[in-house]
Design a protein around this motif. Structure first.
Motif, PDB file in Angstrom:
ATOM      1  N   LYS A  50       0.855  -1.182   0.000  1.00 59.20           N
ATOM      2  CA  LYS A  50       0.000   0.000   0.000  1.00 59.20           C
ATOM      3  C   LYS A  50       0.890   1.230   0.000  1.00 59.20           C
ATOM      4  CE  LYS A  50      -2.533  -1.865   3.532  1.00 59.20           C
ATOM      5  NZ  LYS A  50      -3.305  -1.805   4.734  1.00 59.20           N
ATOM      6  N   VAL A  51       0.513   2.228  -0.751  1.00 62.24           N
ATOM      7  CA  VAL A  51       1.261   3.478  -0.763  1.00 62.24           C
ATOM      8  C   VAL A  51       1.338   4.015   0.662  1.00 62.24           C
ATOM      9  CG1 VAL A  51       1.263   5.853  -1.610  1.00 62.24           C
ATOM     10  CG2 VAL A  51       0.633   3.978  -3.140  1.00 62.24           C
ATOM     11  N   GLY A  52       2.538   4.410   1.076  1.00 58.05           N
ATOM     12  CA  GLY A  52       2.731   4.958   2.417  1.00 58.05           C
ATOM     13  C   GLY A  52       3.013   3.916   3.485  1.00 58.05           C
ATOM     14  N   ASP A  53       3.161   2.641   3.098  1.00 53.12           N
ATOM     15  CA  ASP A  53       3.391   1.583   4.089  1.00 53.12           C
ATOM     16  C   ASP A  53       4.854   1.469   4.520  1.00 53.12           C
ATOM     17  OD1 ASP A  53       4.598   0.368   1.896  1.00 53.12           O
ATOM     18  OD2 ASP A  53       3.169  -1.273   1.752  1.00 53.12           O
ATOM     19  N   GLY A  54       5.728   2.268   3.907  1.00 59.21           N
ATOM     20  CA  GLY A  54       7.149   2.214   4.229  1.00 59.21           C
ATOM     21  C   GLY A  54       7.917   1.200   3.400  1.00 59.21           C
ATOM     22  N   THR A  56       6.522   0.115  -0.024  1.00 60.74           N
ATOM     23  CA  THR A  56       6.211   0.367  -1.427  1.00 60.74           C
ATOM     24  C   THR A  56       7.140   1.437  -1.993  1.00 60.74           C
ATOM     25  OG1 THR A  56       3.925  -0.257  -1.053  1.00 60.74           O
ATOM     26  CG2 THR A  56       4.379   1.031  -3.026  1.00 60.74           C
ATOM     27  N   GLU A  58      10.341   1.234  -2.257  1.00 63.74           N
ATOM     28  CA  GLU A  58      11.690   1.127  -1.698  1.00 63.74           C
ATOM     29  C   GLU A  58      12.377  -0.128  -2.244  1.00 63.74           C
ATOM     30  OE1 GLU A  58      13.255   3.232   0.215  1.00 63.74           O
ATOM     31  OE2 GLU A  58      11.573   4.566   0.630  1.00 63.74           O
TER      32      GLU A  58
END
Length: 191
Positions: A50-54, A56, A58
């Motif tokens: 999910k976008v913003g999950d730390g 995605t 990376e």
């Protein structure tokens, strides 16, 4: 439908399959894992991103950094975050245990660390499952229904998490045919 397959995997993991030559499935998994000592692999999330999950967006790298007789330590790097290490241990009865070692950049342990569980049996040669243990349930109540599993074959290694009774699922897959060079260590690492 996902829950059905998850329950099937859990049910199947209660069976113990012996391999030819008297080697247990856990032995085979362990020996195959040891073959990757000193190697690092790039991964990608196949489920649970999910976008913003730390995670995605990376770079994801596993490094089979340390292989001892009864313990393998695999740092899991997420971009510049070097806080996570999977600690896989052979128990006296041959089963395999997974713990998560989480560290701050200064090497000190995070508040949420050393959680995981042991396989309830010898599992499969290409699949080991780790339901949350009593220590995890006591210290991290929301993780009490976690089941982690790892798969390993000639092509791929995967790390997976399912929080039973929720929609929490996470899978990251690493391509074992494409080793990469890693010149850093996890936070808190001591040679």
């Amino acid at each position: 439908m996902k829950m059905f397959w998850m329950l099937c995997l859990v049910a199947m993991s209660t069976l113990c399959f012996a391999q030819s030559g008297g080697e247990s499935a856990a032995d085979t998994f362990w020996n195959n894992l040891q073959q990757h000592c000193g190697k690092s692999y790039i991964g990608h999330i196949t489920t649970g991103a999910k976008v913003g999950d730390g995670f995605t967006g990376e770079p994801l790298v596993m490094q089979v950094l340390s292989c001892e007789k009864d313990r393998v330590r695999i740092p899991f790097y997420v971009g510049d975050d070097r806080s996570r290490t999977w600690v896989i241990t052979r128990l006296a009865d041959g089963r395999i245990r997974l713990k998560h070692d989480h560290r701050h950049a200064d090497g000190s342990e995070e508040d949420v660390t050393q959680y995981g569980g042991a396989a309830t049996n010898h599992g499969f040669a290409e699949l080991q499952m780790f339901p949350a243990d009593a220590e995890t349930a006591a210290n991290i109540s929301y993780a009490s229904t976690n089941v982690w599993w790892m798969t390993l074959d000639e092509k791929y290694f995967s790390y997976n998490l399912q929080r039973v009774g929720s929609d929490r699922v996470f899978t990251v897959v690493f391509d074992l045919g494409n080793a990469v060079e890693v010149n850093y260590r996890p936070w808190g690492w001591k040679d």
